[in-house]
Every structure is written in C-alpha cells, then in structure tokens.
Scaffold this motif. Structure first.
Motif: not given
Length: 340
Positions: A203-206, A225-226, A253-254
């Motif tokens: 799961v690549r977290m941004l 993503g924040v 993505l927030a």
C-alpha cells in the motif's frame, strides 16, 4: 545529548508499544523510521509523532481543535445504551455490515483518450478493528468489482490511539484481495508508525506526495495525497502538487473534505476524501445528526463541486465510536474517469 528525530520517534514508539503490549523491533524500526524521516522531512516527522504522543495521553495539542467527538468514549456507552433500550442496536449493527457499491462518473478535461473509463476503487474509513466481520464483508465486495487502481482515504484503526497491530493484520488480509496498485493517505485515527508496515504489504502511502499514473507508458494523471488535515493538520497540498506538470490532470486524496478550498486553489481537478461517515447515524432522508468536519454539509457526503474542482466524500465502509448505522449505508465507491 540531543536525540535525532528518528531516535526520538523510536523511544516514543517503544513507550507506545509497551502501553499497547506490542513488541517493537528496535534495529529494523530505527532504519525504517530514519528513512521515513528523510522522506517526509524532519519538521513533519517530529511534529506528527509529537502530536500523536499528546493525542494518546489526551493532551489538547491543536489550537482551536482540541475537542474531537472520536475521543469522547463515554459517548459510546450512552449511544449503545439508548439504542438497546429502544431495541434498535441489533438493527444498527446489521445496517453497518450492509455494504453497497456506489458508482460515480467524473469527466476530466485533458484526460488522454486511452484513460477513458479508467476506474478507481475508493475505500475510506475502514476502522478494520472495530468489527471482526467487516474485513470479510469488504473482501466479498471488492472481489465482485473491476477497477484499475485502489485508493484509500484514511482511518484504518478504530481508536485514535493505542494498538494498531490488529488494524494492520486486518488490512493485510484485505490487501491480498485488492488488485495492484493501491495508494493511501493517513487519517486522524492512524499513526505515522503504520506507514512502513502498510508499504511492506504493497500500500503506497502518499505523505504530501504525488505519483504519475500510467497506462501503456502514457501518463494519464497525477495522483497526490496529503497527511491528515483534520486533527494533525499535517496536510500540505502545495508540496504535494509542486512537481506536477501544469498540463496534466491531477487528483488529490485527503482524509477530510475540510481542505477543499486549498485543494481547488492548487488547481486539482478532483478530490477524493472521507472522514465524515456521512453522519453514520442520520435522520430519515439521510440527514446527518453530526458530521464532525469544519466545512459545508453539502460536501460531507457523495459528489460535490467547488469552483473548477470536482469532489467526492465517501460515507465510509466502517463505523466509528459505535458499531451501528442508520439511514446511511456503508459503501465502497467506483469512480470512472471520462474524457471531457
């Protein structure tokens, strides 16, 4: 001697692990936290973990933001007791597992023709350790749908502090049934220390970052993503979009819709979020009693628009505080991109 940021994080992590009856692996943890600190920056890293420590000990740490309904655990007892007295608790629990699939078409200017129909599976507010049946219900639903990429807009854990290993284990179970690639952001229930374990399972977290999304070597859009904008206020959409070419569509993505104005000012075409649960317990007609977000109610559930930006706020797949839903079914969402 002054601690480095990652040594500080490891010492704090050991304290949390001891409190949660989890056993840390010091050498491996030191390495992964050091890499994470280099990736997100020292200020973000130490500030996030410092606030987590305050959060865990119920110390108000965010100006104008010290009261959070998720942390008022006596409310759980009150709501459950009331529902049981009204013989509604069982029905609410069944409602919470009646997961539905929602569809949302999004026209985007500048989207390459090869991305016509490109589909994103949107999961949000899973709170996987709140109900032991939910992971299997989610697995059954995601196995039925087709999509190109999965995005998760935060809140894997039930509580806002304490053990996160049960949520990690449930996520690992779900991950084996999700088609790659999978991207995610942290919510206000999530710990920064969860990131290495999530990324180890694919799961690549941004974390105020952006990545190009390609099909047949052609970039269709950038996915940014924040970090959590609700409690931790660790979001930085300006940093997330700094490396995105102006001519390429951009999707954000927030965890919470609360940063919708800043996202629009950063020229995002689309914003996906969650956090509100759509109210979770609503009056007839889907009117929420509470949404726990500092933004207009019109953007707290389903599709919405602000200026040039389209948005979608998921009502979530899981439940928070109490394991029930009324007049607000849980969902997974399929967003289909269309060429405008």
């Amino acid at each position: 001697m002054k601690q480095t940021t990652y040594e500080y994080a490891v010492s704090a992590g050991r304290a949390e692990a001891q409190e949660a009856e989890e056993t840390p692996a010091p050498d491996q943890e030191l390495l992964t936290l050091k890499q994470l600190e280099q990736r997100v920056g020292s200020f973000h890293f130490k500030r996030r973990l410092g606030i987590e420590g305050n959060h865990r000990n119920h110390v108000p740490s965010q100006e104008h933001n010290s009261f959070h309904i998720e942390n008022w655990y006596s409310l759980r007892f009150f709501i459950r007791s009331t529902l049981r007295c009204l013989a509604l608790h069982g029905r609410g629990k069944r409602n919470a597992l009646a997961l539905r699939v929602r569809h949302n078409d999004i026209p985007i200017k500048g989207l390459p023709p090869s991305f016509e129909g490109y589909t994103l599976l949107h999961l949000s507010d899973l709170h996987l350790d709140m109900n032991g049946q939910l992971p299997q219900v989610l697995i059954e639903q995601v196995q039925k749908v087709k999509y190109d990429v999965c995005v998760i807009t935060g809140d894997l854990r039930a509580k806002t502090y304490g053990p996160y290993q049960p949520a990690i284990e449930a996520m690992a179970q779900l991950r084996t049934h999700l088609e790659a690639p999978v991207y995610g952001v942290l919510g206000n229930h999530d710990s920064l220390r969860m990131v290495p374990r999530l990324e180890a399972m694919g799961v690549r977290m941004l974390l105020n970052e952006a990545v190009p999304i390609k099909r047949d070597d052609e970039v269709g859009f950038y996915l940014a993503g924040v970090d959590d904008p609700h409690y931790y206020r660790a979001d930085n959409p300006e940093k997330a979009c700094a490396q995105i070419p102006e001519s390429v569509p951009r999707i954000l993505l927030a965890h919470s819709p609360e940063i919708y104005k800043r996202a629009a000012h950063c020229d995002f075409d689309v914003m996906f979020c969650g956090h509100t649960h759509g109210g979770q317990i609503c009056l007839p007609g889907g009117i929420p009693v509470m949404v726990n977000a500092r933004c207009p109610r019109r953007i707290c559930a389903g599709p919405w628009r602000y200026r040039q930006m389209q948005g979608y706020t998921s009502v979530g797949s899981g439940v928070s505080i109490v394991d029930v839903r009324f007049n607000c079914p849980p969902e997974i969402t399929l967003h289909r991109l269309r060429c405008a």
